[in-house]
Structures are given as C-alpha cells and as structure tokens.
Design an enzyme around this catalytic site. Sequence first.
Site, PDB file in Angstrom:
ATOM      1  N   LYS A  71       0.875  -1.162   0.000  1.00 16.30           N
ATOM      2  CA  LYS A  71       0.000   0.000   0.000  1.00 16.30           C
ATOM      3  C   LYS A  71       0.919   1.221   0.000  1.00 16.30           C
ATOM      4  O   LYS A  71       1.433   1.625   1.032  1.00 16.30           O
ATOM      5  CB  LYS A  71      -0.912  -0.007   1.242  1.00 16.30           C
ATOM      6  CG  LYS A  71      -2.071   1.002   1.163  1.00 16.30           C
ATOM      7  CD  LYS A  71      -1.633   2.380   1.550  1.00 16.30           C
ATOM      8  CE  LYS A  71      -2.752   3.395   1.458  1.00 16.30           C
ATOM      9  NZ  LYS A  71      -2.246   4.790   1.681  1.00 16.30           N
ATOM     10  N   PRO A  72       1.159   1.812  -1.185  1.00 15.23           N
ATOM     11  CA  PRO A  72       2.018   2.997  -1.203  1.00 15.23           C
ATOM     12  C   PRO A  72       1.318   4.168  -0.527  1.00 15.23           C
ATOM     13  O   PRO A  72       0.094   4.195  -0.397  1.00 15.23           O
ATOM     14  CB  PRO A  72       2.211   3.274  -2.708  1.00 15.23           C
ATOM     15  CG  PRO A  72       1.647   2.094  -3.430  1.00 15.23           C
ATOM     16  CD  PRO A  72       0.651   1.478  -2.511  1.00 15.23           C
ATOM     17  N   GLY A 100       6.278   5.191   8.688  1.00 13.97           N
ATOM     18  CA  GLY A 100       5.506   6.423   8.734  1.00 13.97           C
ATOM     19  C   GLY A 100       5.634   7.082  10.089  1.00 13.97           C
ATOM     20  O   GLY A 100       6.579   6.820  10.842  1.00 13.97           O
ATOM     21  N   GLU A 125       8.714   1.120  11.537  1.00  6.33           N
ATOM     22  CA  GLU A 125       9.751   2.149  11.466  1.00  6.33           C
ATOM     23  C   GLU A 125       9.023   3.477  11.500  1.00  6.33           C
ATOM     24  O   GLU A 125       8.368   3.873  10.535  1.00  6.33           O
ATOM     25  CB  GLU A 125      10.576   1.994  10.185  1.00  6.33           C
ATOM     26  CG  GLU A 125      11.876   2.798  10.230  1.00  6.33           C
ATOM     27  CD  GLU A 125      11.833   4.024   9.357  1.00  6.33           C
ATOM     28  OE1 GLU A 125      11.636   5.119   9.931  1.00  6.33           O
ATOM     29  OE2 GLU A 125      11.992   3.905   8.140  1.00  6.33           O
ATOM     30  N   CYS A 127      13.283  10.525   7.757  1.00  2.00           N
ATOM     31  CA  CYS A 127      13.069  10.018   9.111  1.00  2.00           C
ATOM     32  C   CYS A 127      14.371   9.980   9.902  1.00  2.00           C
ATOM     33  O   CYS A 127      14.365  10.166  11.115  1.00  2.00           O
ATOM     34  CB  CYS A 127      12.423   8.634   9.060  1.00  2.00           C
ATOM     35  SG  CYS A 127      13.343   7.425   8.085  1.00  2.00           S
TER      36      CYS A 127
END
Length: 498
Positions: free
Chosen positions: A172-173, A223, A245, A279
């Site tokens: 799921k992009p 995310g 992550e 991130c």
Amino acid sequence: MTVANAPGTPVVDGDHLVSTSPATGDEVGRLPAASVVDVRRAVERARAAGDWWAGLGFAGRRARLLRWRALLAQRIEQLAELIHAEGGKPVADAVVEVVTAIEHIDWAARNAQRVLGPRRVRSRLILAEFSGHLEYQPYGVVGVIGPWNYPAFTPIGSAAYALAAGNTVVLKPSEYTPVVGQWLVDSFAEVVGEQPVFTAVHGLGEVGAALCRSGVDKLAFTGSTATAKRVMAACAESLTPVLLEAGGKDAMIVDDDADLDAAAEAAVWGGLTNAGQTCIGIERVYAVEPVFDAFVAKVAERAGRLTVGVDGADIGPITMPAQLDVIRRHIDDALARGGRAVVGGADAVQPPYVRPTVLVDVPEDAAAVREETFGPTLTVNRVRDADEAVARANAVPYGLGGSVFGRRRAVPIARRLRSGMASINSALTFAGMSTLPFGGVGESGFGRIHGEDGLREFGRAKSVTRRRGPSLLPSMTFDRTPRDVARLVKAIKVMYGR
C-alpha cells in the site's frame, strides 16, 4: 489556499486516486482506489501465488530478483524523474534513492539462502544424542505500508527482503506517491509475470487499515509514530506481527576535536536533504563550547547558499501540504522562546517551499527540539562537553539514528546514543549499507529491515531436532529410572557445579 486543495494533496475522484505534483499541481497519474473487498482479494491472490514463489527456492527467487534489479538499473533516470514529478524531490536526490534501493535488492537476493537456509546447529552434552537443525520459513503474505518521502527506497527495504525470504507482498504505497509504488510493482511484473507475487492497493488511510485487517501474515509499516500506533492496534486484533519504522528526531554531536568543515557539510546534508523530509534526518545538533561558534558559522555559510525551487534546485517543495503548518509552528515557537535564526527564520515558509532555516540557542523544551519537524530546519545548541550532548540527545522519546563527529571519543559517544543506528564522521550512511540492520527504539519503532536481521524479520524460525542415537542420560521419558535421575544429577553437578 487550504490544505484540502493544495497542490500535491491526494484526492479520490469517483473510484480513482488522483496524484498531483506538490510543486505545480499537475496531475501525475490516477489509479483505481481499492475497497476493503479489493484489499482482501489482493491478499487472497498473493496467498495463492505464495506456494509457487516459495517453491522456486532461494536460487529461483534470486535469479528473478536480480533481473528486477537489472531492470531498475537500466531505468534509473525514468524512476528518478517520476519520483521528482510526484513528490517534488530534486532529481539528483531521487537518483541516489534509486541507486540505494537497487543495492538492497542485490544484497537481499544474493544473501537470502546463506542467512535463512537450513543449517545444522550444534547440540550440547545434555542432549548429545540429538542433532539440531534451523531454518527460516516464509510467513506467507507480507503487507507493506510505504511512506511518501522515500517512495522507492523504503518500500523496497521491506519488500525485497520479504520476497527474497519467500513471501509474497501486497504494497500500500502512500497516497501522496501512489504512482511510484505502482511503477515498482509493474516493473517487477515484467520479470515475474507468472503469478501476482508483488502487487499494490491504493487509497487513503482506510486502505492501509484494511490491509492491517486483511489476513496478511506480517505487516511492515513506515511512517509517523502516531500512525504506527494505530497500525499496531489494528494488527493486534488478529495478533498479526508488525515491523514498525516510525518517526525520528536524530541528533548530531560535534566534539572538540571534530573536523568542523566535514561536520558542517554533513549537518547541512543530513538535515536539509529532501527538504528535511527524512526520518533519519539530522534535526538537532549539539556542538561543544570550544567549537560552537566556528561550527555555526560554517553551517550558516553552507545552508545559506542552497537553492530552493522545482527544477534544478538543491531543495524541492514540501510533499505533504499539511506539514507546512508544523514547520511554521516549530520555527515560530523556537523564535518566541529566545532562539535565533542565523539562516532563514520567520518568513522561511513560502508554500509549497520552506527555505533552509538554522536556529541556535533554542530551549530544550521547544517543539523544534522535542517534536519531529520534517522540514529543512536545524537547531544547533551549545553544550559544555560530550556528556551533556549525549544526555540531551537521549532526552527525547525517539531513537532512530544519529551522528557523531570527533576523533578520540567518537566511538564510545556513538555507543551511548539511545538509537538503533549511528554514523561516525558522516550522516545517514547506515541507510545505504545493505549489510547493516536499519531500525529504531522507543517511539521510533521496533524491528529491523536491511542486512541479515532484515532478512530474518521476514522468516519464521523453525527448529528441528533429530535423534541420532540412544540417550546416555535419559530424562524426557517415563521409562527413566531412579538410577537414571541420579546419574543426571551427578553429571550436572560435575558440568556446572563449580
């Protein structure tokens, strides 16, 4: 202009998800939006393909993954241009992203059998009559929820390793970069067209939630920390294991024997590359008193000459329009609390761009120090020594990566950082090193992608014992005698009692 209609904001138009450029608002592509039923069907098709994919064995999967790697290598420019168009990332940065993703595909394909294949494990004297064997079997179907900031590198960091381990994958992009995600899936299908081994579902947040509840055997998410907690809660309903992550607030420590030119270059790159939307980006810097002023001057000079724009610039637009308000709030709060802007400042946010901003003397309880900013900003604060720098670096709930510049004490300082990763005299380099695991602690999540640990994340450990002779010290049987038990006790006292 509201966030709802700002360029780059994903929109569901009828039964399609429409993706636009955050810089120009031009449509990049539209893809079928998945329903809950569509997601479940995608997982069912992936499960049906699983036996075939696992049955190819490590050698068969390696050959196909290496063909995919070669295809991506031949089309680096094409994919980089698409990443630029859909997310706004400068093309040069997108090329680096694709190159790193290719490296990870190559390593996962070449090393899966060595890391995960069946092997014999030594037994101990107490069970010397048995041999031990270990292998890692695929989970089945792995769901991957990818981010928008690195829409090729990050999903591949999970998907390639999961595929090499023998799983099928449903991706799921991010709704901000769905066209890049579909491009990855379509390119894979060019070399593995027999079965739906790697597929995608598209939509807004509810599609990600549906994937969590779709019956996948493991879910890998990248995310924000807030979304990671919702993903974990949804997966907990079915005890689906997760790899998370999440956010970061990485710090760089500059010691008194650091190469200040190298440290300044790395701080500016680590904090401002991809418009700070990283991130593992450097968001905080702690420089010790003797070098603080000189270091700040070098950072300001480098950051001040960066260009901002849509094409050919060092820094592109902010991909997610809502993040502009977060960045503005952090800058304003830092200045209101007595911080100073040596580059950028109060007028840095100029949608869809944010000009590079370097803030000094920002209080440690300010939002710009405590919360993830995800923009092209740096806070640089003065500390007495490396001990104070470590204490401040570790004072936030995140723990993803970090950086240390210095000579004599750099390694012990890096070890003291509460983080999953650290770079010494560089920044972000652990992400590109395919041999090392990638992941965090605390509110940065848990689990690892990349490296041997990353391969093992996508395989269930299966232990097998096999009898190879009679028991010298029979214990695990009702046929044991008092004499057998006495001999067992005597043996343990001899072996371990001194």
